[in-house]
Design an enzyme around this catalytic site. Sequence first.
Site, short mmCIF file in Angstrom:
data_model
loop_
_atom_site.label_atom_id
_atom_site.label_comp_id
_atom_site.label_asym_id
_atom_site.label_seq_id
_atom_site.Cartn_x
_atom_site.Cartn_y
_atom_site.Cartn_z
N HIS A 100 -12.39 84.88 -1.12
CA HIS A 100 -13.11 86.14 -1.03
C HIS A 100 -13.20 86.61 0.43
O HIS A 100 -12.42 86.20 1.27
CB HIS A 100 -14.48 86.03 -1.70
CG HIS A 100 -14.40 85.35 -3.04
ND1 HIS A 100 -13.82 85.95 -4.14
CD2 HIS A 100 -14.78 84.10 -3.44
CE1 HIS A 100 -13.87 85.11 -5.16
NE2 HIS A 100 -14.43 83.98 -4.76
N GLU A 137 -20.84 83.09 -1.66
CA GLU A 137 -19.66 82.24 -1.67
C GLU A 137 -18.75 82.55 -0.49
O GLU A 137 -18.16 81.66 0.12
CB GLU A 137 -18.90 82.41 -2.99
CG GLU A 137 -17.66 81.54 -3.10
CD GLU A 137 -16.89 81.78 -4.39
OE1 GLU A 137 -15.88 81.07 -4.60
OE2 GLU A 137 -17.28 82.66 -5.17
N HIS A 192 -13.45 77.35 -2.35
CA HIS A 192 -14.34 78.15 -3.20
C HIS A 192 -15.59 77.38 -3.54
O HIS A 192 -15.73 76.19 -3.26
CB HIS A 192 -13.61 78.55 -4.49
CG HIS A 192 -12.54 79.57 -4.30
ND1 HIS A 192 -12.77 80.92 -4.41
CD2 HIS A 192 -11.23 79.43 -3.99
CE1 HIS A 192 -11.64 81.58 -4.18
NE2 HIS A 192 -10.69 80.69 -3.91
N GLU A 274 -13.25 73.93 -5.92
CA GLU A 274 -14.58 74.47 -6.18
C GLU A 274 -15.55 73.38 -5.72
O GLU A 274 -15.71 72.35 -6.38
CB GLU A 274 -14.77 74.76 -7.67
CG GLU A 274 -13.83 75.82 -8.22
CD GLU A 274 -14.27 77.24 -7.87
OE1 GLU A 274 -15.34 77.40 -7.23
OE2 GLU A 274 -13.56 78.19 -8.23
#
Length: 310
Positions: A100, A137, A192, A274
């Site tokens: 992101h 995030e 992430h 993650e």
Amino acid sequence: MLVTVAALVPTALAAWVLWQVVHGPAESEPPKVLPAAGGPASTSAPASPSPKAESPSSASASASTSPPAPSKTAPKKPTAPAAGGSGPLRGKVVVIDPGHNPGNFRHTADINRSVNVGNGSKECDTTGTSTNGGYTEAQFTLDVARRLRTILQQQGATVQLTQNGDRAWGPCVTERAAIGNRAHADAVVSVHADGSAAGNRGFHVILPASVQAGAADTRAIVGPSRDLGERIAGNFLKVTGEPPSNYIGKGTALDTRSDLGGLNLSTVPKVFIECGNMRDAQDAGRLTSGAWRQKAAQGISEGIVSFLRG
């Protein structure tokens, strides 16, 4: 493999960690997390689905409520690679992909446009998720990526980030893949944090499935990417103490997916990690800690070093 072996995987993970504490990792064979019985972890959706890196997330505390017009300013070029020095990774190229972008929420029209990922279409990028307290995030991934870059440079690697907070939004998932490809990276890791339901906690590493469609052809990288992912998972567990996901991967900390453009379009070994679930209070307590983020970067780096040194 026999079905009963799968039931022993979580126990094996715990036993492996205990052995590491007592004896230390063997130099000849870096730690790995074993796959579930029958090969890669199931790609079926978890019981409590979580918004993934390339899926829109309503969890972002900063998301704009009224999409602006597409930006007329072209995003900056990717951050130039930082040359490494002497060390065991001298001559190796690593691309780190901070998931992101802190500015994505201001450019929803740009990031929401569809891009082709070989076997379908996805959003260019998303805002990502956040903790209930508003720690995003995008902030987390950028901080861990910078810490990881420093560690790898100290090992002698040449390191490039796909974005370093120096561009207004993005890049698109297609460009993120292209950056690693153009760099002829020896390894690429996309950082992430998940946004699943409270009570779902733990980390998992996402591996590329075998995809041959359109511009996507991952057949050559499936094997080495799995090796990279297993080594990162094993070292991340050891260094951070974060448990394998209890909602994805059936205790293996591994998941294989064919719907992520960042993996589908890669021609070099690449995985996603993650690092935890931002919507679980226990995980959030770790993700918002600078000391723990340093451990996360260290765990990922040790997995990368293990992979690159064979």
